[in-house]
Structure formats: C-alpha cells, structure tokens
Design a protein around this motif. Structure first.
Motif, PDB file in Angstrom:
ATOM      1  N   ARG A  32      -5.040   6.242  -4.599  1.00 17.87           N
ATOM      2  CA  ARG A  32      -5.874   6.412  -3.412  1.00 17.87           C
ATOM      3  C   ARG A  32      -5.182   7.336  -2.359  1.00 17.87           C
ATOM      4  N   ASP A  33      -3.946   6.901  -1.865  1.00 17.31           N
ATOM      5  CA  ASP A  33      -3.390   7.681  -0.658  1.00 17.31           C
ATOM      6  C   ASP A  33      -2.513   8.744  -1.163  1.00 17.31           C
ATOM      7  N   ILE A  34      -2.160   8.965  -2.359  1.00 21.40           N
ATOM      8  CA  ILE A  34      -1.194   9.922  -2.858  1.00 21.40           C
ATOM      9  C   ILE A  34      -1.949  11.054  -3.685  1.00 21.40           C
ATOM     10  N   ASP A  35      -2.631  10.697  -4.619  1.00 22.03           N
ATOM     11  CA  ASP A  35      -3.245  11.390  -5.597  1.00 22.03           C
ATOM     12  C   ASP A  35      -4.509  11.927  -5.032  1.00 22.03           C
ATOM     13  N   TYR A  36      -5.419  10.923  -4.392  1.00 24.06           N
ATOM     14  CA  TYR A  36      -6.806  11.288  -3.871  1.00 24.06           C
ATOM     15  C   TYR A  36      -6.667  12.201  -2.494  1.00 24.06           C
ATOM     16  N   LYS A  38      -4.153  12.817  -0.512  1.00 27.66           N
ATOM     17  CA  LYS A  38      -2.677  13.629  -0.284  1.00 27.66           C
ATOM     18  C   LYS A  38      -2.364  13.349   1.267  1.00 27.66           C
ATOM     19  N   LYS A  39      -2.343  11.972   1.212  1.00 22.64           N
ATOM     20  CA  LYS A  39      -2.136  11.301   2.731  1.00 22.64           C
ATOM     21  C   LYS A  39      -0.640  11.396   3.103  1.00 22.64           C
ATOM     22  N   TYR A  40       0.285  10.930   2.096  1.00 26.06           N
ATOM     23  CA  TYR A  40       1.626  10.510   2.384  1.00 26.06           C
ATOM     24  C   TYR A  40       2.621  11.325   1.450  1.00 26.06           C
ATOM     25  N   GLU A  41       3.722  11.610   1.716  1.00 29.13           N
ATOM     26  CA  GLU A  41       4.997  12.035   0.910  1.00 29.13           C
ATOM     27  C   GLU A  41       5.179  10.800   0.139  1.00 29.13           C
TER      28      GLU A  41
END
Length: 97
Positions: A32-36, A38-41
C-alpha cells in the motif's frame, strides 16, 4: 479500540478482534505505502514500521484481546470465542453441524 472506551463499550454487543501475522501486515502495508502510494523510501518505511508501528500494534491488540468476545486469526484461519458467544453461535438459525 472502541470497546476499550468506557462510554462506548456497553453499546457493543459482541466485541471482535481480527488478527493477522506480522509478516502479512508488513507485506500489505509495504504494498500500500511503497508500491501504490509511493509514499515512503523503502529504508525509511522499514525503520518506521519496526520502530513505531510494530510496537503500537502490540500495544493496541493485547488490551483488546483481554476484553473481547471473539478473536479471528485471519492468517491461521482460527476462531476463539467466549462460552457465551459460542452458545449464541450454536443456537443461530441455519447453523450446520
């Protein structure tokens, strides 16, 4: 954590907690946060998850499990209920033996 609130708890009939293994929660959150989003490193995400979110989940789940009527373990496909809830469920119409 609504059923831990004194003013809300009496209004809830059956208190249910859904549990998922830590690895599954991490995978879902990563997706959810990385792939979709693109929120976090990725390195920041891992550090944040294990430093803040993992302990918070433990802090939230344990008190809820102590007062709940039913625990559903979604990863292990297990269900734990209090004797009172087991009686209600066994008396439900259309229940299969």
């Amino acid at each position: 954590m609504p059923f831990l609130l004194e003013e809300v708890a009496p209004l809830i009939g059956i208190r249910v907690v859904y549990l998922t293994d830590d690895a599954i929660r991490l995978k879902r959150k990563w997706r959810r946060d990385i792939d979709y989003r693109k929120k976090y490193e990725p390195t920041y995400f891992r550090n944040r998850f294990f430093r803040e979110q993992f302990p918070m989940a433990q802090q939230c789940y344990v008190p809820q499990m102590e007062v709940c009527d039913m625990v559903v373990h979604t990863t292990g496909a297990a269900l734990w209920v209090t004797p009172e809830v087991a009686e209600i469920l066994s008396a439900a119409p259309g229940r299969r033996e």
